[in-house]
Design an enzyme around this catalytic site. Sequence first.
Site: not given
Length: 387
Positions: A86, A209, A331, A335
Amino acid sequence: MGHRAAIVGAGHSRFGVLAEGPRALLRTALDGAVASVDRGLDRSAIARGYLATLGFGGWQIGNASAVLAEELGVPGLPTVRVENACASGGFALQEAVQAVASGHSELVVVAGLEKMTDVSSARRRYWLGVSGDTEWERQAGLTFAGVYGLLASAYLDRYRVSPEALAEVAVKNHENGALNPNAHFQKPIRREQALSSPKVADPLGLYDCCPVSDGAAAVVLASPELARRLTDSPVYVDGVGAASDRLAVQERDDLLGFSASRRAADAAFRAAGVRREGISVVEAHDCFTIAELLALEDLGFCGRGEAAALTLAGATRRTGRLPVNPDGGLKAKGHPIGATGVSQAYELFLQLRGAAGARQVPGARTALAHNVGGAGATAAVTIFSTG
Ligand code: COA
């Protein structure tokens, strides 16, 4: 301290569940970045390209960076793929900054890309799974939500914090995402909705998430001298810091914070010669709501265990004293793994030029981006300014 490099252009695709394939997303971001350079850009002057991606689209495993040269339309461009899960985007950006600051290249492009939604969920789980500790955590069935769920439980327990603080991160970031036309989710949510959402990994629910998103972002970086010829408002990179930690969370001394983030932040602040109080706006890595709280503490904006109170007091809202994730963060903006760190730089480029529209933080002059790989195994922190 001197400026290391400058962003002169930035582009972004929509983030979300998208019909476009990886090449089209990449092209949108690259074309946007090139077109945004105020006095125009001759693509053939670009000396090097960096592509941040975890799995590309699940099909181009090796040599994916060659696609960057193709979609940019610069045959023969030397290209490099950067993969740190990430944090791929944040690390690619820093590699590019070093190339410029060292005098190796005067003009470079950095793109981040992920196409996550049209691969099978088994394949996606595999890509995310092999970015965590595969020896113990994955064998035990832990997903990233599972690992962050453990961190969240420990945090709430140790600091006697209510889950409302986690919900407040979600409410704030969804509110900001609603003002970002590129965000995956553009709908505000209520705190009760966040608190009652189905559990994914207790205590984390759906709204704690980040989603699974497609998307791409790109920036053009130039030496400070060239930047001033290309635009009247370059955004300077003044400090970079990066670090790693033990890959497996159970090998670490401390569950409540990431030492990689702390080290990266200290190095970036030292390099930029800026104090924490001097930062006007922050892009923090909020893959799960707990991650934003940990980030505020690791970056040194408050003490350990104090981020919940800071957040509940509204300090991190767009109108607060330390606006965090004005674009909606991972959020709500989404992502797409490799794109995230580059997307943070895109947002801060807009914010520091006063070009962020409805989500503009007034008077932003110095900004910080924080990008984490997995559950804190790697972290990159970058500090930007208007000069
Ligand atoms: N936040 C808010 N809403 C979400 C969401 C999220 N993270 N994820 C999905 N939704 C919404 C969808 O838009 C959909 O809404 P709709 O019914 O109105 O269309 C609904 O919830 C169901 O979507 P679906 O895709 O079926 O959800 P899911 O249960 O398959 O996945 C998660 C939900 C949270 C498990 C998934 O988003 C996830 O795994 N996120 C974490 C990704 C990750 O680990 N990244 C790496 C971080 S280190």
